[in-house]
Design a protein around this motif. Structure first.
Motif, PDB file in Angstrom:
ATOM      1  N   CYS A   1       0.306 -23.782   0.641  1.00  0.00           N
ATOM      2  CA  CYS A   1       0.975 -22.546  -0.001  1.00  0.00           C
ATOM      3  C   CYS A   1       2.243 -22.789  -0.253  1.00  0.00           C
ATOM      4  O   CYS A   1       2.857 -23.616  -0.027  1.00  0.00           O
ATOM      5  N   SER A   2       2.764 -21.631  -1.014  1.00  0.00           N
ATOM      6  CA  SER A   2       4.303 -21.725  -1.262  1.00  0.00           C
ATOM      7  C   SER A   2       4.567 -20.017  -0.644  1.00  0.00           C
ATOM      8  O   SER A   2       3.879 -19.354  -0.570  1.00  0.00           O
ATOM      9  N   LEU A   3       6.002 -19.813  -0.359  1.00  0.00           N
ATOM     10  CA  LEU A   3       6.148 -18.485   0.016  1.00  0.00           C
ATOM     11  C   LEU A   3       6.516 -17.774  -1.282  1.00  0.00           C
ATOM     12  O   LEU A   3       6.987 -17.907  -2.061  1.00  0.00           O
ATOM     13  N   GLY A   4       5.827 -16.432  -1.009  1.00  0.00           N
ATOM     14  CA  GLY A   4       6.074 -15.463  -2.086  1.00  0.00           C
ATOM     15  C   GLY A   4       7.464 -14.598  -1.988  1.00  0.00           C
ATOM     16  O   GLY A   4       8.186 -14.701  -1.251  1.00  0.00           O
ATOM     17  N   TRP A   5       7.546 -13.677  -3.182  1.00  0.00           N
ATOM     18  CA  TRP A   5       8.665 -13.044  -3.232  1.00  0.00           C
ATOM     19  C   TRP A   5       8.764 -11.953  -2.099  1.00  0.00           C
ATOM     20  O   TRP A   5      10.007 -11.543  -1.798  1.00  0.00           O
ATOM     21  N   ALA A   6       7.667 -11.472  -1.483  1.00  0.00           N
ATOM     22  CA  ALA A   6       7.796 -10.417  -0.227  1.00  0.00           C
ATOM     23  C   ALA A   6       8.486 -10.903   0.885  1.00  0.00           C
ATOM     24  O   ALA A   6       9.202 -10.152   1.529  1.00  0.00           O
ATOM     25  N   PHE A   7       8.176 -12.284   1.190  1.00  0.00           N
ATOM     26  CA  PHE A   7       8.775 -12.795   2.316  1.00  0.00           C
ATOM     27  C   PHE A   7      10.423 -12.969   2.087  1.00  0.00           C
ATOM     28  O   PHE A   7      11.325 -12.536   3.038  1.00  0.00           O
ATOM     29  N   TYR A   8      10.942 -13.371   0.959  1.00  0.00           N
ATOM     30  CA  TYR A   8      12.295 -13.346   0.521  1.00  0.00           C
ATOM     31  C   TYR A   8      12.898 -12.093   0.531  1.00  0.00           C
ATOM     32  O   TYR A   8      14.088 -11.882   0.912  1.00  0.00           O
ATOM     33  N   THR A   9      12.013 -11.098   0.006  1.00  0.00           N
ATOM     34  CA  THR A   9      12.784  -9.555   0.130  1.00  0.00           C
ATOM     35  C   THR A   9      12.912  -9.248   1.436  1.00  0.00           C
ATOM     36  O   THR A   9      13.966  -8.441   1.600  1.00  0.00           O
TER      37      THR A   9
ATOM     38  N   GLY B   1      10.480 -10.047  14.037  1.00  0.00           N
ATOM     39  CA  GLY B   1       9.336 -10.158  13.115  1.00  0.00           C
ATOM     40  C   GLY B   1       9.178 -11.044  11.952  1.00  0.00           C
ATOM     41  O   GLY B   1       8.171 -11.989  12.220  1.00  0.00           O
ATOM     42  N   LEU B   2      10.457 -11.381  11.481  1.00  0.00           N
ATOM     43  CA  LEU B   2      10.438 -12.675  10.760  1.00  0.00           C
ATOM     44  C   LEU B   2      10.419 -14.104  11.161  1.00  0.00           C
ATOM     45  O   LEU B   2       9.919 -15.089  10.837  1.00  0.00           O
ATOM     46  N   MET B   3      10.978 -14.109  12.614  1.00  0.00           N
ATOM     47  CA  MET B   3      10.948 -15.363  12.996  1.00  0.00           C
ATOM     48  C   MET B   3       9.287 -15.621  13.786  1.00  0.00           C
ATOM     49  O   MET B   3       9.043 -16.851  13.809  1.00  0.00           O
ATOM     50  N   LEU B   4       8.486 -14.679  14.066  1.00  0.00           N
ATOM     51  CA  LEU B   4       7.394 -14.862  14.483  1.00  0.00           C
ATOM     52  C   LEU B   4       6.260 -14.999  13.444  1.00  0.00           C
ATOM     53  O   LEU B   4       5.173 -15.598  13.548  1.00  0.00           O
ATOM     54  N   TYR B   5       6.745 -14.591  12.317  1.00  0.00           N
ATOM     55  CA  TYR B   5       5.577 -14.694  11.117  1.00  0.00           C
ATOM     56  C   TYR B   5       5.243 -16.123  10.756  1.00  0.00           C
ATOM     57  O   TYR B   5       3.870 -16.533  10.542  1.00  0.00           O
ATOM     58  N   PRO B   6       6.271 -17.142  10.561  1.00  0.00           N
ATOM     59  CA  PRO B   6       5.693 -18.396  10.584  1.00  0.00           C
ATOM     60  C   PRO B   6       4.601 -18.977  11.589  1.00  0.00           C
ATOM     61  O   PRO B   6       3.926 -19.876  11.349  1.00  0.00           O
ATOM     62  N   ALA B   7       4.943 -18.484  12.714  1.00  0.00           N
ATOM     63  CA  ALA B   7       4.214 -19.185  13.772  1.00  0.00           C
ATOM     64  C   ALA B   7       2.551 -18.688  13.537  1.00  0.00           C
ATOM     65  O   ALA B   7       1.804 -19.427  14.332  1.00  0.00           O
TER      66      ALA B   7
ATOM     67  N   PHE C   1      13.666   0.936   1.067  1.00  0.00           N
ATOM     68  CA  PHE C   1      12.743   0.852   0.203  1.00  0.00           C
ATOM     69  C   PHE C   1      12.233  -0.532   0.279  1.00  0.00           C
ATOM     70  O   PHE C   1      11.004  -1.027  -0.106  1.00  0.00           O
ATOM     71  N   ALA C   2      13.114  -1.614   0.108  1.00  0.00           N
ATOM     72  CA  ALA C   2      12.747  -3.035   0.076  1.00  0.00           C
ATOM     73  C   ALA C   2      12.153  -3.414   1.006  1.00  0.00           C
ATOM     74  O   ALA C   2      11.201  -4.080   0.737  1.00  0.00           O
ATOM     75  N   GLU C   3      12.179  -3.115   2.500  1.00  0.00           N
ATOM     76  CA  GLU C   3      11.692  -3.533   3.366  1.00  0.00           C
ATOM     77  C   GLU C   3      10.133  -2.951   3.463  1.00  0.00           C
ATOM     78  O   GLU C   3       9.210  -3.498   3.741  1.00  0.00           O
ATOM     79  N   LEU C   4      10.099  -1.529   2.959  1.00  0.00           N
ATOM     80  CA  LEU C   4       8.874  -1.096   3.006  1.00  0.00           C
ATOM     81  C   LEU C   4       7.854  -1.684   1.873  1.00  0.00           C
ATOM     82  O   LEU C   4       6.671  -2.242   2.110  1.00  0.00           O
ATOM     83  N   ILE C   5       8.443  -1.864   0.709  1.00  0.00           N
ATOM     84  CA  ILE C   5       7.622  -2.706  -0.275  1.00  0.00           C
ATOM     85  C   ILE C   5       7.151  -4.004   0.024  1.00  0.00           C
ATOM     86  O   ILE C   5       6.160  -4.408  -0.240  1.00  0.00           O
ATOM     87  N   ALA C   6       8.181  -4.717   0.644  1.00  0.00           N
ATOM     88  CA  ALA C   6       7.936  -6.276   1.265  1.00  0.00           C
ATOM     89  C   ALA C   6       6.680  -6.201   2.277  1.00  0.00           C
ATOM     90  O   ALA C   6       5.719  -6.845   2.299  1.00  0.00           O
ATOM     91  N   PHE C   7       6.686  -5.140   3.276  1.00  0.00           N
ATOM     92  CA  PHE C   7       5.820  -5.098   4.302  1.00  0.00           C
ATOM     93  C   PHE C   7       4.271  -4.582   3.788  1.00  0.00           C
ATOM     94  O   PHE C   7       3.582  -5.139   4.104  1.00  0.00           O
ATOM     95  N   MET C   8       4.269  -3.915   2.633  1.00  0.00           N
ATOM     96  CA  MET C   8       3.072  -3.322   2.282  1.00  0.00           C
ATOM     97  C   MET C   8       2.497  -4.438   1.070  1.00  0.00           C
ATOM     98  O   MET C   8       1.400  -4.598   0.882  1.00  0.00           O
ATOM     99  N   SER C   9       3.324  -5.331   0.710  1.00  0.00           N
ATOM    100  CA  SER C   9       2.701  -6.406  -0.342  1.00  0.00           C
ATOM    101  C   SER C   9       2.050  -7.423   0.172  1.00  0.00           C
ATOM    102  O   SER C   9       2.110  -7.673   1.381  1.00  0.00           O
ATOM    103  N   ALA C  10       1.137  -7.984  -0.479  1.00  0.00           N
ATOM    104  CA  ALA C  10       0.206  -9.107  -0.365  1.00  0.00           C
ATOM    105  C   ALA C  10       0.885 -10.432  -0.824  1.00  0.00           C
ATOM    106  O   ALA C  10       0.224 -11.333  -0.688  1.00  0.00           O
ATOM    107  N   ASP C  11       2.192 -10.429  -1.134  1.00  0.00           N
ATOM    108  CA  ASP C  11       2.598 -11.509  -1.896  1.00  0.00           C
ATOM    109  C   ASP C  11       3.776 -12.441  -0.833  1.00  0.00           C
ATOM    110  O   ASP C  11       4.798 -12.781  -1.253  1.00  0.00           O
ATOM    111  N   TRP C  12       3.219 -12.525   0.605  1.00  0.00           N
ATOM    112  CA  TRP C  12       3.923 -13.144   1.090  1.00  0.00           C
ATOM    113  C   TRP C  12       3.806 -14.779   1.244  1.00  0.00           C
ATOM    114  O   TRP C  12       4.631 -15.585   1.303  1.00  0.00           O
ATOM    115  N   LEU C  13       2.417 -14.963   1.010  1.00  0.00           N
ATOM    116  CA  LEU C  13       1.949 -16.416   0.630  1.00  0.00           C
ATOM    117  C   LEU C  13       1.114 -16.619  -0.387  1.00  0.00           C
ATOM    118  O   LEU C  13       0.373 -15.770  -0.824  1.00  0.00           O
ATOM    119  N   ILE C  14       1.475 -17.728  -1.094  1.00  0.00           N
ATOM    120  CA  ILE C  14       0.690 -17.914  -2.684  1.00  0.00           C
ATOM    121  C   ILE C  14      -0.003 -19.178  -2.308  1.00  0.00           C
ATOM    122  O   ILE C  14       0.305 -20.282  -1.895  1.00  0.00           O
TER     123      ILE C  14
END
Length: 220
Positions: free
Chosen positions: A171-179, A142-148, A22-35
């Protein structure tokens, strides 16, 4: 005959497997990766209105619209896979989706491990643990490629022209990235716990209670 076997370790593994999925699903669907950096409200006529910080996800975004209620609108900015901000984020989507699919499959199977501990003479716990390990590797990729992908034009619109691969700019990193990171760590913990769950459900004490004819076995 179905023997319902519940132990602390197997129950902990089951609950953690569900929570991680559930945590990964919510993070993937969230728009809060970057603020993003502060921006004026969309459709705002008054220059004195307080700015806000929009958020940007892998394929979605959230913005505020100036009206009586100042509504926050969230939705996909990409109408199809090809419109995702960069090739790196497209790869991130593929790896995260693959890992998420495996995690959801394990979470579904884990519910039935109380009654079925093996299939085709293979321990379900060991198979699920292997799947969780593979899912964890997909998530890491996936997480290693994301900042690229931070050097894309879409990210620069939100984070300024200083944004570049592995540099987030304004920008700053949002809660979805940390989740997503936390869920990845827990995924590997679940893979380790699956072995402990298998040991707990196949212990001598469990076998003794099965031989005594008990159909419901609960052990600490």
């Amino acid at each position: 005959m179905c023997h319902v076997i519940v132990t602390c370790r197997s129950m902990l593994w089951t609950l953690m497997s569900i929570v991680v999925a559930f945590a990964e699903l919510i993070a993937f669907m969230s728009a809060d990766w970057l603020i993003g950096r502060a921006k004026p409200l969309v459709n705002d006529i008054k220059a004195s209105a307080e700015p806000y910080r929009p958020t940007l996800g892998i394929y979605g975004r959230c913005i505020k619209v100036a009206n009586l209620k100042r509504v926050t609108l969230c939705g996909p900015y990409a109408e199809n896979f090809g419109e995702i901000a960069s090739g790196f984020w497209q790869a991130t989507s593929i790896f995260l989706a693959a890992g998420l699919l495996l995690l959801c499959t394990v979470a579904f199977i884990s519910i039935f491990t109380m009654c079925f501990q093996s299939i085709m003479k293979k321990s379900i716990f060991n198979v699920c643990g292997l799947l969780q390990g593979i899912a964890g590797l997909f998530l890491i990729l996936g997480l290693m490629l994301y900042p690229a992908g931070w050097g894309s034009q879409k990210v620069q619109d939100y984070c300024g022209h200083d944004a570049s691969p592995y540099k987030v700019g304004e920008c700053s990193l949002g809660w979805a990235f940390y989740t997503a990171i936390g869920g990845t760590v827990l995924t590997f913990i679940c893979a380790v716990l699956s072995a402990q769950a298998e040991i707990a459900t196949s212990s001598d004490r469990v076998q003794e209670e099965i031989e005594e004819g008990k159909s419901l076995i609960c052990l600490l």
